[in-house]
Scaffold this motif. Structure first.
Motif, PDB file in Angstrom:
ATOM      1  N   GLU A  65     -14.754  -3.189  -2.095  1.00 34.43           N
ATOM      2  CA  GLU A  65     -14.203  -2.825  -2.602  1.00 34.43           C
ATOM      3  C   GLU A  65     -12.038  -2.428  -2.396  1.00 34.43           C
ATOM      4  O   GLU A  65     -11.338  -1.912  -3.016  1.00 34.43           O
ATOM      5  CB  GLU A  65     -14.376  -1.318  -2.889  1.00 34.43           C
ATOM      6  N   GLU A  66     -11.924  -2.054  -1.216  1.00 37.38           N
ATOM      7  CA  GLU A  66     -11.158  -1.532  -0.601  1.00 37.38           C
ATOM      8  C   GLU A  66      -9.881  -2.774  -0.622  1.00 37.38           C
ATOM      9  O   GLU A  66      -9.005  -2.916  -1.722  1.00 37.38           O
ATOM     10  CB  GLU A  66     -11.249  -1.424   0.854  1.00 37.38           C
TER      11      GLU A  66
ATOM     12  N   LEU B   6      -9.729  -2.911  -4.927  1.00 31.42           N
ATOM     13  CA  LEU B   6      -8.510  -2.255  -5.074  1.00 31.42           C
ATOM     14  C   LEU B   6      -6.980  -1.749  -5.114  1.00 31.42           C
ATOM     15  O   LEU B   6      -6.429  -1.579  -5.555  1.00 31.42           O
ATOM     16  CB  LEU B   6      -9.490  -0.195  -4.973  1.00 31.42           C
ATOM     17  N   GLU B   7      -7.114  -2.382  -3.799  1.00 32.64           N
ATOM     18  CA  GLU B   7      -6.106  -2.986  -2.804  1.00 32.64           C
ATOM     19  C   GLU B   7      -5.079  -4.129  -3.619  1.00 32.64           C
ATOM     20  O   GLU B   7      -3.292  -3.413  -4.099  1.00 32.64           O
ATOM     21  CB  GLU B   7      -5.980  -3.319  -1.457  1.00 32.64           C
TER      22      GLU B   7
ATOM     23  N   VAL C 153      -5.363  -4.446  -6.901  1.00 33.20           N
ATOM     24  CA  VAL C 153      -4.779  -3.973  -8.150  1.00 33.20           C
ATOM     25  C   VAL C 153      -3.743  -3.760  -8.098  1.00 33.20           C
ATOM     26  O   VAL C 153      -3.132  -3.225  -9.403  1.00 33.20           O
ATOM     27  CB  VAL C 153      -6.864  -3.757  -9.103  1.00 33.20           C
ATOM     28  N   ALA C 154      -4.026  -2.127  -7.569  1.00 33.47           N
ATOM     29  CA  ALA C 154      -2.988  -1.277  -7.321  1.00 33.47           C
ATOM     30  C   ALA C 154      -1.471  -2.131  -6.629  1.00 33.47           C
ATOM     31  O   ALA C 154      -0.790  -1.730  -7.369  1.00 33.47           O
ATOM     32  CB  ALA C 154      -3.410   0.048  -5.845  1.00 33.47           C
TER      33      ALA C 154
ATOM     34  N   SER D 135      -0.775  -4.953  -7.918  1.00 32.26           N
ATOM     35  CA  SER D 135      -0.082  -5.832  -9.049  1.00 32.26           C
ATOM     36  C   SER D 135      -0.673  -5.349 -10.353  1.00 32.26           C
ATOM     37  O   SER D 135      -1.362  -4.882 -10.892  1.00 32.26           O
ATOM     38  CB  SER D 135      -1.242  -7.241  -9.126  1.00 32.26           C
TER      39      SER D 135
ATOM     40  N   ARG E 246     -14.508   0.569 -11.476  1.00 29.21           N
ATOM     41  CA  ARG E 246     -13.160   0.866 -11.561  1.00 29.21           C
ATOM     42  C   ARG E 246     -12.351   0.546 -11.934  1.00 29.21           C
ATOM     43  O   ARG E 246     -11.234   0.547 -12.879  1.00 29.21           O
ATOM     44  CB  ARG E 246     -13.655   0.841  -9.901  1.00 29.21           C
TER      45      ARG E 246
ATOM     46  N   ALA F 255      -9.126   0.932 -14.904  1.00 31.46           N
ATOM     47  CA  ALA F 255      -7.706   0.574 -14.723  1.00 31.46           C
ATOM     48  C   ALA F 255      -7.190  -0.341 -15.404  1.00 31.46           C
ATOM     49  O   ALA F 255      -5.773  -1.072 -15.198  1.00 31.46           O
ATOM     50  CB  ALA F 255      -7.673  -0.044 -12.898  1.00 31.46           C
TER      51      ALA F 255
END
Lengths: 577, 577
Positions: free
Chosen positions: A481-482, A485-486, A488-489, A491, A521, A525
């Protein structure tokens, strides 16, 4: 068929012939000669009367011949299990009392029952909790503890304690009471056995003795030390000069009895019995596998649990102590040509005869002789090279090994082994909680995808390909997950994420939920989640979940298929990693 | 840079502008309105006086704003942590005594220190021990326990107990004492809140209220129930009619004090504090991640440990109870438009004002109102569909879930969670102890190799190719030995064995020793051991060992290379699988 699985004796007894019988008899004779001093010595090590060691080498051997799957394993008291027995009994009763012996017998019975239960439920995999470094650290520390505990018999100094500090403390305190005659017997036997181990075999070979015979001769050297020092003790009345002797040993076979079912005794031995069972099983299976492999035979670990368990139960019912398959005795049995477990049964008869007729002589046997035998046998267990090898290979494995080693020495055998197991599991979770993963790109002009940090590959800023090189399960579900999400955050342009899964051998329920959460999630997004190269068994599993329906993107058979489907005519960026 | 990592407030404070401030203030106002009844209710659930819940919602919120990495997480007392607090304190002191409150404060402090220590040493991975099924089973069972524990306030029946059987037993026994006025207040609030949850939002939407406002309105419904029932209790003197009221609540801010450093209290709370820390951390991180992902933000789990830890330490220093990031309050904060952690600090000011000025009114608040608030809040945590989904997906995960669920209900929250963790780890080892492996053969005319049992491939009886689809480590080291020895025992013609390793992501020291043992045993049996497709990182590691030197065979880059090198002009057999 099933009967043969649970009674392995049926697999060989029907074809048993005279050739096998004579090989087995010869091996049994040699093993008996080795077993007598060993049984006495390990009873001494466990703080038990000499006859308990002999009793543990009669019925258990015969029972293992019926239920065990190794052709050449020789069960009986062994050094480390005897040390663990002593450590387990110390808080329960004083050495030399009736309760102490009763507790030892109970320990054998309880650990036997545990082994049989583990065998029936096929729980042999539990032994996997003991990693090699933990066993190795434990064995080395145990050997040092054993040497320290036996020094008092060789030096003739009273000493006691259950960890190295206590033992060495009392030894140093008593150094003034060093007893000359005891020391002479102890050091004499020690030096003779050391010579026998390293120099006797080459000497015999030089004298033209065949290699196998020379090897057996060198390994059964303890019996000569026993015979000679017993004779000297008798002739020179060493007992009156203050040399510790084994003393009166009741002759005759053990009576079959049920141990005391006192709950106050049962409960405190449970943890010790479990540790003794598991350590004994691991030691025995590794010896059995080593020997079986040499003749391209096999042993069945789950049935071995039953073989060892019934052996221990029979030890408990016949006044013995906990037993397992020992290394040196099994090697002697193997080298002496044992072909079937019948050799063990014959050796049991040999020990029974010794118990009937040799006990008057055993009374004169100096304890220093037995202690020297133990010391020479166990110093080879101290495996410092293994520590260095493990340190070179892996710092984390080395940490588990060192923790086990130091805690066993400084605190207790049980604390050492429990700490080692816990550390191994924690480090396993730590390691797999951050598996190797890489953003991959297309090797230009091919269908191959490689790590962007290592190769010159094509990328598309809107579509990210993430490869994970580990099965996904609870330990790394959060990591995934991390990581996602990292990504995606970092890019803002991303519209599609492809999880490349050829290294994913399993997806458990935790990881499934993480994938579902990631999907949800990412959707919030505005990023679609795709999968590629999902393995067959994993795909079968996923079909039993809602993930495939809810997935905002597609499941692609190949990563290149995903590339074609998602990037199509968009122009990818080339990047140099 | 490093300072910003440990003080995340520095990341947003310098750019903090009026727009953000006004968004944060609005969110804080709404959250304060939600927090007042929640704080009172969870103090009641933990068996603590109402003001403890308020105290736990002042300083911790402000401290989290400094050290936390989530922009929108709202910390404070939450249902499950309050239940765990009650369970931890029960054996230590009687509800209502000074010692009980002192122990709660100490529990917050100890669990805060543990979280900070875990954060400093980056031990966040320890939370991985809690698999999703275990958390889910634990949450469902906790919710049921909470409902059962609050029924007494709604029904006006005295009841007690720390597991479901005890609670239901005392409830049924007291059913005759059902108190009418209490039941009316409790059921009235319960039904109103149920309606607010499901029917209020659609109704408001129909009336033209914007969706976001309608959602917030529905979620803050408890405050209306509190205001109305408090007013009724005051007007109708419900307290004199036997309805349980919150009663006197001291007004004014909490004093900063150090808890009692009595060792007799410290030691028994250690295990409870650890479990509360880990469960609270897991709950908080998953809420934080969910919300952060919606805005493409990130949270740092290791820093979250420090954020939650300092929040709990400040709760301990200001007379509060253990806190963590709650789901419903964080969602309200998020939906109300909070942009930075400053919203939390403003809410802290709101609660502080309430503590200063509203406590005289809180005295008239019926306990039945708070209990109904709790019940409505937690029933959604009972996730039966998750149980069914997990059962469909994986029997073993489902077993861990069910064990946690049943033990939590029938024994205690601590026994449930510990059993779940142990079962997860045991099953992990069990599963990976028998990884998928396959004898592979060459797909005719290609360089590909496939499972002989699934494909029509070429084989050579003298050379066996074995592919293992798992990292090799202590749990399956023994399996590998058994698998290889079984293969060799079953193929008398075999002269070469190739281990095909593309699925092996790691080889630990145990597996290394097994490979060395396999190499040695195969050598004794006249079989050479080869490796193919060893991954780069694994190969780097192996170069630090003796395996590559001692290996009786070769290391091939590709399996096809091994085929060419070993089989060459021998004619392979074709087999149909």
């Amino acid at each position: 068929m099933n009967l043969k699985r649970y009674l392995p004796i049926l697999q060989w007894l029907q074809d048993y012939d005279r050739g096998q019988a004579s090989s087995d008899l010869v091996a049994a004779l040699i093993v008996t000669v080795l077993l007598i001093p060993q049984s006495l010595a390990y009873a001494l090590l466990a703080g038990l009367p000499a006859q308990v060691g002999l009793y543990a080498s009669i019925l258990p051997l015969a029972v293992y011949a019926v239920f065990g799957t190794s052709r050449t394993l020789s069960v009986g008291p062994v050094a480390v299990i005897s040390l663990m027995t002593a450590a387990a009994l110390a808080p329960l009763a004083d050495v030399g009392t009736e309760q102490y012996i009763a507790a030892a017998v109970l320990l054998a019975l309880v650990s036997g029952v545990m082994l049989v239960v583990m065998g029936i439920f096929r729980f042999g995999f539990l032994a996997n909790f003991l990693s090699h470094p933990v066993i190795s650290g434990f064995m080395s520390a145990s050997a040092i503890l054993i040497v320290a505990s036996q020094l008092k018999h060789v030096l003739g100094i009273p000493a006691s304690g259950h960890n190295l500090l206590e033992l060495l403390g009392t030894l140093f305190a008593g150094l003034g009471e060093l007893h000359g005659p005891t020391l002479m017997v102890g050091m004499g036997v020690f030096l003779f056995l050391l010579f026998a181990r390293s120099g006797l075999k080459p000497l015999l070979l030089k004298l033209g003795v065949p290699a196998r015979i020379a090897g057996i001769f060198a390994r059964t050297a303890p019996i000569f030390a026993v015979v000679v020092t017993t004779y000297l003790a008798w002739q020179l009345s060493l007992g009156e000069k203050g040399v510790g002797l084994v003393g009166f040993v009741p002759s005759g076979l053990p009576a079959l009895t049920l141990p005391d079912f006192d709950q106050a005794l049962w409960q405190p031995v449970m943890v010790s019995a479990l540790l003794i069972s598991v350590v004994g099983f691991v030691e025995s299976v590794s010896v059995g596998q080593t020997l079986a492999a040499r003749r391209r035979q096999r042993i069945d670990p789950d049935q071995e649990l039953i073989g060892l368990g019934t052996a221990n139960i029979s030890a408990g019912l016949s006044g013995g102590m906990p037993v397992t398959g020992g290394f040196s005795r099994s090697v002697v049995n193997f080298d002496a040509g044992a072909e079937t477990p019948a050799a063990g049964a014959y050796a049991a008869i040999g020990i029974a005869l010794a118990t009937l007729f040799l006990t008057p002589m055993i009374a004169y046997l100096p304890k220093a002789t037995l202690a020297a035998t133990i010391i020479v046998a166990v110093i080879q267990l101290v495996d410092m090279p293994a520590m260095v090898r493990t340190w070179r290979y892996s710092r984390s494995d080395s940490g588990a090994m060192l923790a086990t080693f130091l805690l066993t020495l400084a605190h207790s055998v049980e604390a050492g082994i429990i700490a080692g197991v816990l550390l191994s599991v924690v480090m396993l979770l730590y390691r797999t909680s951050r598996p190797h993963s890489a953003v991959v790109g297309r090797v230009p002009g091919t269908e191959h995808f490689r790590n962007v940090q290592r190769y010159d590959v094509e990328l598309c800023p809107k579509v990210t390909f993430l490869r994970v090189d580990e099965s996904l399960y609870f330990a790394n579900a959060r990591f995934l997950e991390e990581r996602v999400l990292e990504l995606v955050a970092g890019s803002p342009e991303m519209t599609d994420l492809v999880l490349v899964c050829p290294g994913v051998n399993h997806v458990d329920a935790s990881a499934l939920e993480s994938l579902e959460a990631i999907n949800e999630r990412l959707q919030e997004a505005g990023v679609a989640l795709h999968l590629s190269e999902v393995k067959g068994p994993v795909m079968d599993r996923l079909k039993h979940s809602d993930l495939l329906e809810e997935l905002s993107g597609e499941v692609y058979l190949s990563t290149f298929g995903a590339w074609q489907g998602l990037i199509g005519d968009r122009s990818p960026q080339r990047m140099i990693g």
